[in-house]
Design an enzyme around this catalytic site. Sequence first.
Site, mmCIF file in Angstrom:
data_model
loop_
_atom_site.group_PDB
_atom_site.id
_atom_site.type_symbol
_atom_site.label_atom_id
_atom_site.label_comp_id
_atom_site.label_asym_id
_atom_site.label_seq_id
_atom_site.Cartn_x
_atom_site.Cartn_y
_atom_site.Cartn_z
ATOM 1 N N GLU A 216 12.416 1.474 56.395
ATOM 2 C CA GLU A 216 12.634 0.205 57.063
ATOM 3 C C GLU A 216 12.394 -0.977 56.126
ATOM 4 O O GLU A 216 11.756 -0.858 55.087
ATOM 5 C CB GLU A 216 11.710 0.069 58.277
ATOM 6 C CG GLU A 216 10.271 0.527 58.070
ATOM 7 C CD GLU A 216 9.505 -0.187 56.989
ATOM 8 O OE1 GLU A 216 9.631 -1.429 56.904
ATOM 9 O OE2 GLU A 216 8.777 0.464 56.227
ATOM 10 N N GLU B 153 10.075 1.172 53.104
ATOM 11 C CA GLU B 153 11.435 1.459 52.632
ATOM 12 C C GLU B 153 11.806 2.938 52.748
ATOM 13 O O GLU B 153 12.944 3.320 52.515
ATOM 14 C CB GLU B 153 11.645 1.041 51.169
ATOM 15 C CG GLU B 153 11.394 -0.417 50.875
ATOM 16 C CD GLU B 153 11.620 -0.767 49.400
ATOM 17 O OE1 GLU B 153 11.990 0.141 48.608
ATOM 18 O OE2 GLU B 153 11.426 -1.929 49.036
#
Length: 337
Positions: free
Chosen positions: A163, A305
């Site tokens: 994310e 991430e």
Amino acid sequence: MHAGFSTLADLAARLRDLPAPDAAAHEAARVRDAQLTKPPGALGRLEDLALWYCGWRGEARAQVSAPQVIVFAGNHGVVAQGVSAFPPEVTAQMVANFEAGGAAVNQLARVAGARMDVHALDLERPTGDISTGPAMTEAEVIAALRTGWEAVAPETDLLVVGEMGIGNTTSAAAIALALFGGAAGEWTGRGTGIDAAGLDRKTQVVARAVAANAGATDGLEVLRCLGGRELAAMAGAILRARMMRVPVLLDGFICTAAAACLEGTQPGALDHTLAGHVSAEPGHARLLERLGKDPILSLGLRLGEGTGGVLAMGVVQSALACHSGMATFSEAGVAGG
């Protein structure tokens, strides 16, 4: 496979009818492991990882051939409360960096041989401020869940979801507090690197958010009221993977909080997942403990991430290379098998 849900009630029904691992494949993999040219248990947790993967994929001698990394991005209205060291514009800027191949997760995905996809979800329209009310309407959270569901490629056989979203550690802390209780300070960390005053402010915002959405106790309602579009998309992808019997490696605190919403609705919903790592964000270890997930790696990461999950891909790939590629005692002509 069509998503098959248009309401949270539909999704809850899906969660009550989830596929299980293939018991016969798991047993056949266990038998094979006992015949490999090594002492029993000599490869430690690698053996357990291989059996877990083989059971879910339904193959006694499975290998990873099509790993996928998906990064979802969303913006959060709660950023207006001063909970982050960075402005919301950074989310879109980082999406461009992902798409250009310049982020850390791009490099790690390349090393793992994984396909990487990026999905930005309505960045120009942040979610509602969770400190005053719900983040999303039902229609909005369903749309985000469906984005995640549809992002999983048909050929994927190992999945990591990551994310990007300024303010999303605040959402993750609020979700953990709503699902598991305790004090807001136990779940709230410095995120992007806020100072002591910022941490105190963020902790108060987390507490106010849970109070403002006190009616949300079911996991999916918690996701709607306290999450973000990128968290909902991660949950949708994790659920799709379960329906496909695709093993998932959870990333950090935010990914784990999103996944916990599925478990909060249906115990066992995360049986196809393992924790790729434990991050430096203080609430992550506590959340993994509540979910009964023992992390594969502990490297002090706190980037998000999907980075920690992608690193763990290499461990799973190595476990399967040994399990499926090693010779048995009889094949190698080695005594002792």
